[in-house]
Structures are given as C-alpha cells and as structure tokens.
Design a protein around this motif. Structure first.
Motif, PDB file in Angstrom:
ATOM      1  N   ALA A 182       1.167  -1.279  -0.433  1.00 53.37           N
ATOM      2  CA  ALA A 182      -0.097   0.357  -0.081  1.00 53.37           C
ATOM      3  C   ALA A 182       1.039   1.328  -0.266  1.00 53.37           C
ATOM      4  CB  ALA A 182      -0.802  -0.023   1.122  1.00 53.37           C
ATOM      5  N   ALA A 183       1.935   0.871   1.019  1.00 58.17           N
ATOM      6  CA  ALA A 183       3.204   2.319   0.763  1.00 58.17           C
ATOM      7  C   ALA A 183       3.924   2.799  -0.899  1.00 58.17           C
ATOM      8  CB  ALA A 183       4.127   2.066   1.790  1.00 58.17           C
ATOM      9  N   ILE A 184       3.766   1.586  -1.149  1.00 60.68           N
ATOM     10  CA  ILE A 184       4.450   1.650  -2.961  1.00 60.68           C
ATOM     11  C   ILE A 184       3.418   2.589  -3.350  1.00 60.68           C
ATOM     12  CG2 ILE A 184       4.746   0.723  -4.864  1.00 60.68           C
ATOM     13  CD1 ILE A 184       6.496  -1.022  -2.881  1.00 60.68           C
ATOM     14  N   GLN A 185       1.896   1.977  -3.491  1.00 60.88           N
ATOM     15  CA  GLN A 185       0.492   2.112  -3.815  1.00 60.88           C
ATOM     16  C   GLN A 185       0.370   4.367  -3.962  1.00 60.88           C
ATOM     17  OE1 GLN A 185      -1.953  -1.001  -3.045  1.00 60.88           O
ATOM     18  NE2 GLN A 185      -2.532   0.030  -4.689  1.00 60.88           N
ATOM     19  N   THR A 186       0.782   4.228  -3.092  1.00 60.39           N
ATOM     20  CA  THR A 186       0.913   5.801  -1.838  1.00 60.39           C
ATOM     21  C   THR A 186       1.575   5.724  -2.999  1.00 60.39           C
ATOM     22  OG1 THR A 186      -0.322   5.594   0.069  1.00 60.39           O
ATOM     23  CG2 THR A 186       0.516   7.210  -0.533  1.00 60.39           C
ATOM     24  N   TYR A 187       3.040   6.243  -3.123  1.00 62.01           N
ATOM     25  CA  TYR A 187       4.118   6.884  -2.938  1.00 62.01           C
ATOM     26  C   TYR A 187       4.103   6.887  -4.768  1.00 62.01           C
ATOM     27  CZ  TYR A 187       9.207   7.779  -3.699  1.00 62.01           C
ATOM     28  OH  TYR A 187      10.169   8.873  -4.959  1.00 62.01           O
ATOM     29  N   ILE A 188       3.658   5.680  -5.427  1.00 64.53           N
ATOM     30  CA  ILE A 188       3.805   6.742  -6.908  1.00 64.53           C
ATOM     31  C   ILE A 188       2.552   7.208  -7.371  1.00 64.53           C
ATOM     32  CG2 ILE A 188       3.740   4.862  -9.134  1.00 64.53           C
ATOM     33  CD1 ILE A 188       5.037   2.818  -7.836  1.00 64.53           C
ATOM     34  N   ARG A 189       1.827   6.623  -6.098  1.00 64.69           N
ATOM     35  CA  ARG A 189       0.265   7.794  -6.635  1.00 64.69           C
ATOM     36  C   ARG A 189       0.435   9.571  -6.085  1.00 64.69           C
ATOM     37  NH1 ARG A 189      -6.201   8.353  -6.113  1.00 64.69           N
ATOM     38  NH2 ARG A 189      -5.601   5.880  -7.115  1.00 64.69           N
ATOM     39  N   ALA A 211      15.126  -3.179   2.065  1.00 65.49           N
ATOM     40  CA  ALA A 211      15.277  -2.550   3.555  1.00 65.49           C
ATOM     41  C   ALA A 211      15.912  -1.857   3.527  1.00 65.49           C
ATOM     42  CB  ALA A 211      13.933  -3.480   4.584  1.00 65.49           C
ATOM     43  N   TRP A 212      16.942  -1.904   2.633  1.00 62.06           N
ATOM     44  CA  TRP A 212      18.875  -2.063   3.335  1.00 62.06           C
ATOM     45  C   TRP A 212      19.754  -1.627   1.911  1.00 62.06           C
ATOM     46  CZ3 TRP A 212      20.419   1.229   7.551  1.00 62.06           C
ATOM     47  CH2 TRP A 212      21.477   0.733   7.916  1.00 62.06           C
ATOM     48  N   PRO A 213      19.803  -0.871   2.324  1.00 61.91           N
ATOM     49  CA  PRO A 213      20.922  -0.661   0.605  1.00 61.91           C
ATOM     50  C   PRO A 213      21.814  -2.001   0.832  1.00 61.91           C
ATOM     51  CG  PRO A 213      21.006   1.487   1.868  1.00 61.91           C
ATOM     52  CD  PRO A 213      20.639   0.132   2.284  1.00 61.91           C
ATOM     53  N   THR A 214      21.443  -2.375  -0.394  1.00 60.24           N
ATOM     54  CA  THR A 214      22.105  -4.238  -1.693  1.00 60.24           C
ATOM     55  C   THR A 214      23.046  -3.486  -2.341  1.00 60.24           C
ATOM     56  OG1 THR A 214      20.137  -4.220  -2.179  1.00 60.24           O
ATOM     57  CG2 THR A 214      20.555  -5.138  -0.243  1.00 60.24           C
ATOM     58  N   GLU A 215      24.138  -4.521  -2.969  1.00 60.95           N
ATOM     59  CA  GLU A 215      24.633  -4.384  -3.745  1.00 60.95           C
ATOM     60  C   GLU A 215      24.337  -3.899  -5.444  1.00 60.95           C
ATOM     61  OE1 GLU A 215      27.205  -7.846  -4.266  1.00 60.95           O
ATOM     62  OE2 GLU A 215      29.001  -6.919  -1.834  1.00 60.95           O
ATOM     63  N   HIS A 216      23.820  -4.914  -5.949  1.00 59.39           N
ATOM     64  CA  HIS A 216      23.400  -4.767  -7.217  1.00 59.39           C
ATOM     65  C   HIS A 216      21.369  -4.656  -7.049  1.00 59.39           C
ATOM     66  CE1 HIS A 216      26.353  -7.525  -8.033  1.00 59.39           C
ATOM     67  NE2 HIS A 216      26.227  -8.177  -7.276  1.00 59.39           N
ATOM     68  N   GLU A 217      21.774  -3.059  -7.043  1.00 58.57           N
ATOM     69  CA  GLU A 217      19.913  -2.650  -7.549  1.00 58.57           C
ATOM     70  C   GLU A 217      19.749  -2.405  -8.904  1.00 58.57           C
ATOM     71  OE1 GLU A 217      19.904   0.407  -4.405  1.00 58.57           O
ATOM     72  OE2 GLU A 217      19.544  -0.671  -2.741  1.00 58.57           O
ATOM     73  N   ARG A 243      12.239   1.908  -2.131  1.00 54.04           N
ATOM     74  CA  ARG A 243      13.441   2.007   0.271  1.00 54.04           C
ATOM     75  C   ARG A 243      12.326   3.123   0.624  1.00 54.04           C
ATOM     76  NH1 ARG A 243      17.801   0.202  -1.363  1.00 54.04           N
ATOM     77  NH2 ARG A 243      18.701   2.369  -1.399  1.00 54.04           N
ATOM     78  N   GLU A 244      12.135   4.456   0.156  1.00 58.73           N
ATOM     79  CA  GLU A 244      12.243   5.558   0.797  1.00 58.73           C
ATOM     80  C   GLU A 244      10.386   5.864   0.912  1.00 58.73           C
ATOM     81  OE1 GLU A 244      11.121   9.995  -0.489  1.00 58.73           O
ATOM     82  OE2 GLU A 244      12.742   9.405  -1.267  1.00 58.73           O
ATOM     83  N   ALA A 245      10.099   5.054  -0.173  1.00 57.63           N
ATOM     84  CA  ALA A 245       8.372   4.443   0.088  1.00 57.63           C
ATOM     85  C   ALA A 245       7.631   3.398   0.952  1.00 57.63           C
ATOM     86  CB  ALA A 245       7.998   3.805  -1.248  1.00 57.63           C
ATOM     87  N   ILE A 246       8.722   2.545   1.851  1.00 55.42           N
ATOM     88  CA  ILE A 246       8.124   1.753   2.595  1.00 55.42           C
ATOM     89  C   ILE A 246       8.629   1.583   3.089  1.00 55.42           C
ATOM     90  CG2 ILE A 246       8.431  -0.063   0.717  1.00 55.42           C
ATOM     91  CD1 ILE A 246      10.639  -1.247   1.572  1.00 55.42           C
ATOM     92  N   ASP A 247       9.247   3.212   3.649  1.00 59.36           N
ATOM     93  CA  ASP A 247      10.358   3.237   5.387  1.00 59.36           C
ATOM     94  C   ASP A 247       9.516   3.188   6.743  1.00 59.36           C
ATOM     95  OD1 ASP A 247      12.824   3.716   6.441  1.00 59.36           O
ATOM     96  OD2 ASP A 247      12.083   5.447   7.086  1.00 59.36           O
ATOM     97  N   PRO A 249       6.077   1.510   7.346  1.00 56.80           N
ATOM     98  CA  PRO A 249       5.983  -0.113   7.365  1.00 56.80           C
ATOM     99  C   PRO A 249       7.121  -0.506   8.148  1.00 56.80           C
ATOM    100  CG  PRO A 249       5.383   0.039   5.035  1.00 56.80           C
ATOM    101  CD  PRO A 249       6.010   1.773   5.548  1.00 56.80           C
ATOM    102  N   VAL A 250       8.297  -0.574   7.588  1.00 49.04           N
ATOM    103  CA  VAL A 250       9.461  -0.942   8.062  1.00 49.04           C
ATOM    104  C   VAL A 250      10.039  -0.795   9.168  1.00 49.04           C
ATOM    105  CG1 VAL A 250      11.659  -1.430   6.802  1.00 49.04           C
ATOM    106  CG2 VAL A 250      10.300  -1.944   6.032  1.00 49.04           C
ATOM    107  N   SER A 251       9.836   0.273   9.240  1.00 44.36           N
ATOM    108  CA  SER A 251      10.182   1.588  11.055  1.00 44.36           C
ATOM    109  C   SER A 251       9.267   0.965  12.280  1.00 44.36           C
ATOM    110  CB  SER A 251       9.835   2.540  10.480  1.00 44.36           C
ATOM    111  OG  SER A 251      11.213   3.196   9.469  1.00 44.36           O
ATOM    112  N   ALA A 252       7.985   0.477  11.622  1.00 46.40           N
ATOM    113  CA  ALA A 252       7.479   0.336  12.286  1.00 46.40           C
ATOM    114  C   ALA A 252       7.429  -1.235  12.782  1.00 46.40           C
ATOM    115  CB  ALA A 252       5.482   0.106  11.879  1.00 46.40           C
ATOM    116  N   MET A 253       7.703  -2.679  11.813  1.00 45.36           N
ATOM    117  CA  MET A 253       8.285  -4.257  12.748  1.00 45.36           C
ATOM    118  C   MET A 253       9.505  -3.315  13.343  1.00 45.36           C
ATOM    119  SD  MET A 253       8.022  -5.245   8.418  1.00 45.36           S
ATOM    120  CE  MET A 253       6.403  -5.028   7.800  1.00 45.36           C
ATOM    121  N   VAL A 254      10.821  -2.836  12.455  1.00 45.49           N
ATOM    122  CA  VAL A 254      12.270  -3.091  13.762  1.00 45.49           C
ATOM    123  C   VAL A 254      11.385  -2.657  15.085  1.00 45.49           C
ATOM    124  CG1 VAL A 254      13.897  -1.423  13.840  1.00 45.49           C
ATOM    125  CG2 VAL A 254      13.005  -2.264  11.899  1.00 45.49           C
ATOM    126  N   ASP A 255      10.786  -1.510  15.123  1.00 42.48           N
ATOM    127  CA  ASP A 255      10.255  -1.093  16.462  1.00 42.48           C
ATOM    128  C   ASP A 255       9.684  -1.739  17.074  1.00 42.48           C
ATOM    129  OD1 ASP A 255      11.067   1.857  15.590  1.00 42.48           O
ATOM    130  OD2 ASP A 255       9.694   2.633  15.003  1.00 42.48           O
TER     131      ASP A 255
END
Length: 331
Positions: A182-189, A211-217, A243-247, A249-255
């Motif tokens: 849903a966060a991806i949908q909202t961001y693109i909209r 959720a974190w910078p990876t090598e091959h993007e 990554r910016e769009a889903i930050d 919900p991912v932060s809620a999981m980490v918290d």
C-alpha cells in the motif's frame, strides 16, 4: 480414518499440512464470488489472478485482513473448500490445528474455531504463529534459553521471545507485507500521479524492494493509469525510491523488535547475542530486512531456511506428536 490437519490461515497465503504427508496445499488466501448468486467461482491462485480485473458482479476478496476474520461467512466457505481439497468429507472429520496471530482477541479466536467446526472439523485448536514458527524453524524452544522469532506476515508482524516452551515477551503490530504494498501504491500516486493495482505494487516490492541498501540495485518500469488524463502511462522507479516509500511500515516492524527486546529479562537478552534473532514469514524475505534489523539492534539476524513454510511446519509438528505438544495450544 480422518487425517489430522494443520492450517496456516494467513492474510496473504494459506498453507495446509496433512499428518503423515507434509504440506499439500499452498495458495493465496483469496476467494472469488459471484455477488448476484453468492456462488464461489475460484479460490487460491485462480482467484488471485482475478484481483482488480473482474466485472462488477464478480468480487475477488481476501476474507482475512490484518490477521483477523473480516468476513465470517466467506472465511467459513474458504475453510470448507480447503478441507474438501485435501479430501475431508462428512464421514471423516479431522482434528485441525490453526495458526493465528498472537494479538488475536477472544472474539476472533471464537470466530476461527467456529468457522473450522462449521466447515467440517471434528475439533479445532489454535496455536500462536510465532510459537509455531519457532517449532518449524527447529529452535530449541524447550531449553532454558532465549529464542527470538520475528514473524512478518501479510497483515501482522509479531516478535516473540520464547523460552522453556512458552512466550516470555511479545510485541505484535498490525503492520505487514500488505502495508508495504500500500505504501508503494501511495508513493507512486503522490510522486508521479499514477494509480497502480495491488498486484503491481507487490511485483515492484518483490523485484526491486529493499529495506537496506544492497549491492546490485535495479530500476523498474512501472505501468499504470495517469490520474490527470486517465490514460495508461509508464514511469521508471528506482530501488532507492521504493526504499523511501516503504520506510514507514518497515520502521514499525523494527520498532516492534526493539520494544520486545526491551521487555526481555536480562538473562535471556544476553542469550540472544549468541543465538541471534530468527526472521520468518513471507514478509521476512524482503531484501535487506535482516541487515536493517541487525543494524538497529546490534544482534545477528538470520533468515530461516523456509520462511514462508516454517509456521505451518511447526503446526504440522504439533499434529504429528499431538499428545506431547498440545500444551502449546492456546486455551
């Protein structure tokens, strides 16, 4: 002779384990109904293909949202179809163990057991998903040792610290993979003025989400409907933007993981430095989520071998040795 079953009734996927056979069914938790006649047209993969592509009188619905039953009738029909698919009829009524989120209320518990009984189960028992996931991942849960499991499902994320066969500390948030979509949908909209469907959002998450910078993007081409003109349009989306769009919900999981660590008794907290944290559930397969958790908690994080199947395998283990493990069931 009725074969006992274990069902992981997830918001995103439903898995069924038959005693003595293993996992026999793994399908999306979607059911397609004809709203005029109330007939079930399709279930699982077939119904999933229909999401967002149906005429007005056909509805493809997910009967579970946020890990809870939102539509009792439809859930009951879905469980009945699942039981029929694995060969249950009115002559052989099995015992069923159902995995449910630990944040479930008493009313929701009753709804699940009632739906299973009406669908043809002789008796229905419930087990908490993090507990089932720990058993399915082969963790030494009966030892006096701290085992921490982070279970990220479609609608809920649960963090449990388990020792001596019981949950010592628990933190559950009703945020999961669907919130990432849903966060991806909202961001693109918001950024591009383009509307995309939930299936497209899921494909973006699987292809370039992290959720974190990876090598091959990579970047991905996203097709949707432009809101201003109403015409189809294509844009290019980078991994960094996702990554910016889903930050959030991912932060809620980490918290939630950090909050659960904060409740841990000191003796068990020190075990985790050696044992590490185990990441399970389909949402745990998001690229770089283990690295993000490791960075924020300073504790090693391991993605288990079968993140999607570990919950139903744990419940299946309880079905195989029913009498020894029935202490694990919820009251």
């Amino acid at each position: 002779m009725a074969r006992d079953l274990a069902i992981d009734l997830g918001t995103a996927n439903t898995l069924v384990y038959v005693r003595g056979e293993g996992i026999v069914l793994n399908e999306p938790s979607v059911i397609a109904l004809n709203s005029r006649t109330q007939d079930v047209l399709a279930m699982g993969h077939e119904a999933w293909q229909m999401i967002g592509r149906t005429p007005s009188y056909i509805v493809a619905v997910r009967p579970l949202r946020k890990g809870a039953i939102t539509d009792f009738e439809v859930t009951q029909r879905m469980i009945r179809l699942l039981l029929q698919r694995v060969g249950v009829n009115r002559f052989n009524r099995p015992r069923v163990v159902i995995c449910v989120p630990s944040a479930i209320t008493a009313v929701e518990q009753r709804a699940v057991t009632e739906a299973a009984r009406r669908a043809g189960a002789a008796e229905a028992h419930l087990i908490e998903q993090p507990m089932a996931a720990a058993i399915g991942s082969g963790l030494p849960i009966n030892e006096p040792l701290g085992n921490m499991v982070i279970d990220i499902g479609g609608g809920t994320s649960e963090v449990a610290l388990i020792s001596l066969g019981g949950v010592v500390a628990l933190e559950a948030v009703r945020v999961g993979s669907f919130d990432i979509d849903a966060a991806i949908q909202t961001y693109i909209r918001r950024e591009y003025g383009i509307a995309i469907g939930e299936r497209t959002a899921e494909e973006i998450k699987v292809t370039i989400g992290s959720a974190w910078p990876t090598e091959h993007e990579f970047a991905a081409e996203v097709r949707g409907r432009e809101l201003m003109s109403g015409l189809p349009k294509t844009v290019i989306l980078t991994a960094e933007e996702v990554r910016e769009a889903i930050d959030e919900p991912v932060s809620a999981m980490v918290d939630a993981a950090i909050a659960c660590l904060g409740q841990a008794p000191p003796e068990l907290a020190q075990d985790l430095i050696g044992q590490g944290i185990h990441l399970v559930g389909g949402g745990g397969m998001l690229r770089g989520l283990d690295l993000r958790l490791e960075h924020e908690t300073d504790i090693p994080v391991h993605l288990v071998d079968l993140p999607l199947e570990s919950v139903v395998l744990g419940a299946g283990h309880c079905v195989e040795s029913f009498d020894q493990l029935k202490v694990m069931f919820m009251e």
